[in-house]
Motif scaffolding. Structure first.
Motif, mmCIF file in Angstrom:
data_model
loop_
_atom_site.group_PDB
_atom_site.id
_atom_site.type_symbol
_atom_site.label_atom_id
_atom_site.label_comp_id
_atom_site.label_asym_id
_atom_site.label_seq_id
_atom_site.Cartn_x
_atom_site.Cartn_y
_atom_site.Cartn_z
ATOM 1 N N VAL A 288 -22.516 8.859 82.089
ATOM 2 C CA VAL A 288 -22.707 9.265 81.031
ATOM 3 C C VAL A 288 -22.151 7.629 79.897
ATOM 4 C CG1 VAL A 288 -22.654 11.383 79.384
ATOM 5 C CG2 VAL A 288 -22.821 11.582 81.390
ATOM 6 N N THR A 289 -23.445 7.813 79.417
ATOM 7 C CA THR A 289 -23.186 6.873 78.361
ATOM 8 C C THR A 289 -22.287 7.122 76.874
ATOM 9 O OG1 THR A 289 -25.136 7.026 76.758
ATOM 10 C CG2 THR A 289 -24.606 4.718 78.737
ATOM 11 N N GLN A 290 -21.679 6.363 76.557
ATOM 12 C CA GLN A 290 -20.535 6.873 75.163
ATOM 13 C C GLN A 290 -21.669 7.568 73.958
ATOM 14 O OE1 GLN A 290 -18.292 3.627 73.419
ATOM 15 N NE2 GLN A 290 -16.742 3.985 74.867
ATOM 16 N N THR B 49 -22.243 15.568 72.490
ATOM 17 C CA THR B 49 -20.981 16.600 71.725
ATOM 18 C C THR B 49 -20.699 16.287 70.264
ATOM 19 O OG1 THR B 49 -19.551 14.474 72.776
ATOM 20 C CG2 THR B 49 -20.926 16.939 74.067
ATOM 21 N N GLY B 50 -21.439 15.387 69.588
ATOM 22 C CA GLY B 50 -20.504 14.928 68.521
ATOM 23 C C GLY B 50 -19.615 14.179 68.413
ATOM 24 N N ILE B 51 -18.600 14.080 69.631
ATOM 25 C CA ILE B 51 -17.151 13.053 69.597
ATOM 26 C C ILE B 51 -17.605 12.381 70.134
ATOM 27 C CG2 ILE B 51 -15.370 13.315 71.247
ATOM 28 C CD1 ILE B 51 -16.096 16.338 72.022
ATOM 29 N N THR C 154 -10.914 19.956 70.805
ATOM 30 C CA THR C 154 -11.971 18.795 71.479
ATOM 31 C C THR C 154 -11.480 18.549 73.454
ATOM 32 O OG1 THR C 154 -12.245 17.620 69.546
ATOM 33 C CG2 THR C 154 -12.108 16.029 71.575
ATOM 34 N N ILE C 155 -11.197 18.635 73.529
ATOM 35 C CA ILE C 155 -10.766 18.535 75.184
ATOM 36 C C ILE C 155 -11.676 19.880 75.545
ATOM 37 C CG2 ILE C 155 -9.153 19.125 77.196
ATOM 38 C CD1 ILE C 155 -6.824 17.960 75.288
ATOM 39 N N LEU C 156 -11.270 21.177 75.184
ATOM 40 C CA LEU C 156 -12.503 22.235 75.204
ATOM 41 C C LEU C 156 -13.770 22.078 75.526
ATOM 42 C CD1 LEU C 156 -10.339 24.934 73.479
ATOM 43 C CD2 LEU C 156 -10.047 24.269 76.414
ATOM 44 N N LYS C 157 -14.187 20.905 74.332
ATOM 45 C CA LYS C 157 -15.897 20.861 73.979
ATOM 46 C C LYS C 157 -16.227 19.649 75.691
ATOM 47 C CE LYS C 157 -18.188 20.117 69.680
ATOM 48 N NZ LYS C 157 -18.084 19.702 69.192
ATOM 49 N N LEU C 158 -15.169 19.182 75.558
ATOM 50 C CA LEU C 158 -15.294 18.337 76.622
ATOM 51 C C LEU C 158 -15.485 18.685 77.786
ATOM 52 C CD1 LEU C 158 -12.357 15.429 75.828
ATOM 53 C CD2 LEU C 158 -15.212 15.196 75.747
#
Length: 57
Positions: free
Chosen positions: A7-9, A16-18, A34-38
């Motif tokens: 997956v590209t940045q 994700t909006g991250i 953020t970790i949970l979203k990842l």
């Protein structure tokens, strides 16, 4: 995880909006939310994230 899933940045940011570049460069501390979203995005458990139990190529 992003590279493993090919997956590209930009794709990851759109999904994700991250902003991954700052995290990957170590310029930003990552919050638990953020970790949970990842984990959700990459379909791994929080336990696997911290254990490093996801597939690494």
């Amino acid at each position: 995880m992003r590279k493993i899933k090919d997956v590209t940045q930009e794709e990851a940011l759109n999904d994700t909006g991250i902003q991954f570049s700052r995290i990957e460069q170590g310029k930003r501390d990552v919050q638990l939310s953020t970790i949970l979203k990842l984990c959700q995005h990459f379909e791994i458990s929080l336990r696997d994230f911290f254990d490093g139990s996801f597939d690494v190529e």
